[in-house]
Design a protein around this motif. Sequence first.
Motif, PDB file in Angstrom:
ATOM      1  N   CYS A  57      53.221  30.171  21.225  1.00  0.00           N
ATOM      2  CA  CYS A  57      51.757  30.650  20.818  1.00  0.00           C
ATOM      3  C   CYS A  57      51.722  31.433  19.609  1.00  0.00           C
ATOM      4  CB  CYS A  57      51.107  31.120  22.026  1.00  0.00           C
ATOM      5  SG  CYS A  57      51.749  32.882  22.605  1.00  0.00           S
ATOM      6  N   ASP A  58      50.428  31.490  18.871  1.00  0.00           N
ATOM      7  CA  ASP A  58      50.064  32.185  17.879  1.00  0.00           C
ATOM      8  C   ASP A  58      49.816  33.678  18.418  1.00  0.00           C
ATOM      9  OD1 ASP A  58      50.642  30.257  15.686  1.00  0.00           O
ATOM     10  OD2 ASP A  58      48.827  29.193  16.553  1.00  0.00           O
ATOM     11  N   ARG A  59      49.086  33.517  19.488  1.00  0.00           N
ATOM     12  CA  ARG A  59      48.760  34.907  20.083  1.00  0.00           C
ATOM     13  C   ARG A  59      48.623  34.602  21.524  1.00  0.00           C
ATOM     14  NH1 ARG A  59      45.224  37.398  16.212  1.00  0.00           N
ATOM     15  NH2 ARG A  59      44.604  36.127  14.461  1.00  0.00           N
ATOM     16  N   PHE A  60      49.003  35.723  22.267  1.00  0.00           N
ATOM     17  CA  PHE A  60      49.180  36.106  23.675  1.00  0.00           C
ATOM     18  C   PHE A  60      48.222  36.867  24.498  1.00  0.00           C
ATOM     19  CE2 PHE A  60      51.124  37.784  27.466  1.00  0.00           C
ATOM     20  CZ  PHE A  60      51.372  36.585  28.073  1.00  0.00           C
ATOM     21  N   PHE A  61      47.721  36.506  25.354  1.00  0.00           N
ATOM     22  CA  PHE A  61      46.602  37.375  26.004  1.00  0.00           C
ATOM     23  C   PHE A  61      46.950  37.616  27.293  1.00  0.00           C
ATOM     24  CE2 PHE A  61      44.832  35.720  22.378  1.00  0.00           C
ATOM     25  CZ  PHE A  61      43.861  36.504  21.881  1.00  0.00           C
ATOM     26  N   TRP A  62      46.481  38.683  27.959  1.00  0.00           N
ATOM     27  CA  TRP A  62      46.540  38.677  29.623  1.00  0.00           C
ATOM     28  C   TRP A  62      45.003  38.781  30.033  1.00  0.00           C
ATOM     29  CZ3 TRP A  62      51.013  38.747  31.671  1.00  0.00           C
ATOM     30  CH2 TRP A  62      52.092  39.375  31.202  1.00  0.00           C
ATOM     31  N   ALA A  63      44.721  38.132  31.050  1.00  0.00           N
ATOM     32  CA  ALA A  63      43.273  37.994  31.621  1.00  0.00           C
ATOM     33  C   ALA A  63      43.530  38.541  33.205  1.00  0.00           C
ATOM     34  CB  ALA A  63      42.773  36.720  31.821  1.00  0.00           C
ATOM     35  N   VAL A  64      42.666  39.781  33.227  1.00  0.00           N
ATOM     36  CA  VAL A  64      42.611  40.488  34.284  1.00  0.00           C
ATOM     37  C   VAL A  64      41.041  41.139  34.821  1.00  0.00           C
ATOM     38  CG1 VAL A  64      44.959  41.607  33.777  1.00  0.00           C
ATOM     39  CG2 VAL A  64      42.794  42.805  32.908  1.00  0.00           C
ATOM     40  N   ASP A  65      41.221  41.445  35.958  1.00  0.00           N
ATOM     41  CA  ASP A  65      39.870  41.997  36.368  1.00  0.00           C
ATOM     42  C   ASP A  65      39.635  43.300  35.853  1.00  0.00           C
ATOM     43  OD1 ASP A  65      40.994  43.469  38.122  1.00  0.00           O
ATOM     44  OD2 ASP A  65      40.475  42.026  39.848  1.00  0.00           O
ATOM     45  N   SER A  66      38.568  43.764  36.391  1.00  0.00           N
ATOM     46  CA  SER A  66      38.011  45.420  35.966  1.00  0.00           C
ATOM     47  C   SER A  66      38.969  46.518  36.817  1.00  0.00           C
ATOM     48  CB  SER A  66      36.351  45.703  36.138  1.00  0.00           C
ATOM     49  OG  SER A  66      36.397  45.441  37.442  1.00  0.00           O
ATOM     50  N   ASP A  67      39.623  45.901  37.764  1.00  0.00           N
ATOM     51  CA  ASP A  67      40.390  46.985  38.547  1.00  0.00           C
ATOM     52  C   ASP A  67      41.887  47.095  38.020  1.00  0.00           C
ATOM     53  OD1 ASP A  67      38.113  47.857  40.212  1.00  0.00           O
ATOM     54  OD2 ASP A  67      38.684  46.021  41.684  1.00  0.00           O
ATOM     55  N   PHE A  68      42.084  46.211  37.299  1.00  0.00           N
ATOM     56  CA  PHE A  68      43.778  46.051  36.924  1.00  0.00           C
ATOM     57  C   PHE A  68      43.987  47.377  36.009  1.00  0.00           C
ATOM     58  CE2 PHE A  68      47.128  44.869  34.694  1.00  0.00           C
ATOM     59  CZ  PHE A  68      48.258  44.007  35.755  1.00  0.00           C
ATOM     60  N   PRO A  69      45.125  47.785  36.119  1.00  0.00           N
ATOM     61  CA  PRO A  69      45.591  49.176  35.344  1.00  0.00           C
ATOM     62  C   PRO A  69      46.035  48.711  33.983  1.00  0.00           C
ATOM     63  CG  PRO A  69      47.410  48.437  37.218  1.00  0.00           C
ATOM     64  CD  PRO A  69      46.212  47.713  37.481  1.00  0.00           C
ATOM     65  N   ASP A  70      45.177  48.759  33.038  1.00  0.00           N
ATOM     66  CA  ASP A  70      45.244  48.490  31.650  1.00  0.00           C
ATOM     67  C   ASP A  70      46.957  48.865  31.077  1.00  0.00           C
ATOM     68  OD1 ASP A  70      43.273  47.077  32.068  1.00  0.00           O
ATOM     69  OD2 ASP A  70      42.003  48.308  30.347  1.00  0.00           O
ATOM     70  N   GLU A  71      47.172  50.158  31.688  1.00  0.00           N
ATOM     71  CA  GLU A  71      48.352  50.845  31.039  1.00  0.00           C
ATOM     72  C   GLU A  71      49.624  50.032  31.316  1.00  0.00           C
ATOM     73  OE1 GLU A  71      47.748  52.642  35.270  1.00  0.00           O
ATOM     74  OE2 GLU A  71      46.168  52.276  33.495  1.00  0.00           O
TER      75      GLU A  71
END
Length: 132
Positions: A57-71
């Motif tokens: 891929c050219d760009r990689f993303f995570w898709a998570v909900d609002s409770d997911f720990p971003d850190e």
Amino acid sequence: MLHGLGHAPLAEFVPAGGLRVDVVSITPKGEIWVVECKSCRADFAGDRKWQGYLEFCDRFFWAVDSDFPDELLPEETGLIRADPWDAALVRMAPESRLPGARRARLLRDIARVSTTRLMALVDPMGVSGAAS
């Protein structure tokens, strides 16, 4: 969300043997994005393959909900915040351009899988062994 950005997304795509991305998406400019959906900390911790997706891929993303720990998510990846009704691009992933030959192969493979899946819906008896 991806449709709203003008993308052509495809779920459950296999870019190479042993790998299966949750979503691969082609942008209006022809970039290839990979989006991995994670439901919780354990789901993320158990994912040992995600770094292998970077070469597809050219760009990689995570898709998570609002409770997911971003850190938990690497800062050098993109972030999409989603719920059952909508999603928002929170952090743009840095671009890492694919080599031309790999891009051409991926675009061809994405087109073949997408077309085969569409034909299986339109004419289920006419498509044997629909591509995944």
